[in-house]
Design a protein around this motif. Structure first.
Motif, PDB file in Angstrom:
ATOM      1  N   SER A  88       0.846  -1.184   0.000  1.00 36.86           N
ATOM      2  CA  SER A  88       0.000   0.000   0.000  1.00 36.86           C
ATOM      3  C   SER A  88       0.887   1.242   0.000  1.00 36.86           C
ATOM      4  N   GLU A  93      -0.051   3.812   1.589  1.00 33.77           N
ATOM      5  CA  GLU A  93      -0.339   4.426   2.885  1.00 33.77           C
ATOM      6  C   GLU A  93       0.545   3.818   3.965  1.00 33.77           C
ATOM      7  N   PHE A  94       1.097   4.663   4.823  1.00 42.89           N
ATOM      8  CA  PHE A  94       1.881   4.196   5.952  1.00 42.89           C
ATOM      9  C   PHE A  94       1.955   5.298   6.988  1.00 42.89           C
ATOM     10  N   VAL A  95       2.338   4.919   8.198  1.00 41.21           N
ATOM     11  CA  VAL A  95       2.473   5.870   9.299  1.00 41.21           C
ATOM     12  C   VAL A  95       3.968   6.147   9.468  1.00 41.21           C
TER      13      VAL A  95
END
Length: 78
Positions: free
Chosen positions: A25, A27-29
């Motif tokens: 993905s 998306e990541f933190v």
């Protein structure tokens, strides 16, 4: 999801299986990535495809269990 995974067979030889996975993905933190110490750009370029890594892991489990009933234990299991 952690991007690196390692497993050890519970036997005297301590055979291990380790793969670093390609992120699945965009998306990541960022804070979580910083804690892991992993390089996301390197994982994108060099990480194993998750499907392939899981297939390789299944083969490894069959090999090290040698027909016995394998049991997976992990911590933390999230």
């Amino acid at each position: 999801m952690q991007d690196g995974a390692g497993f050890t067979a519970a036997d005297p030889e301590e055979r291990t299986f380790y793969r670093e996975l390609r992120p699945n993905s965009a998306e990541f933190v960022p804070e979580a990535l910083a804690v892991s110490g992993l390089d996301r750009d390197r994982l994108i370029a060099e990480g194993a495809e998750p499907d392939l890594a899981l297939s390789e892991f299944a083969g490894w489990v069959r090999e090290v269990s040698a027909g016995a009933q394998p049991v997976m234990c992990s911590y933390p299991a999230s």
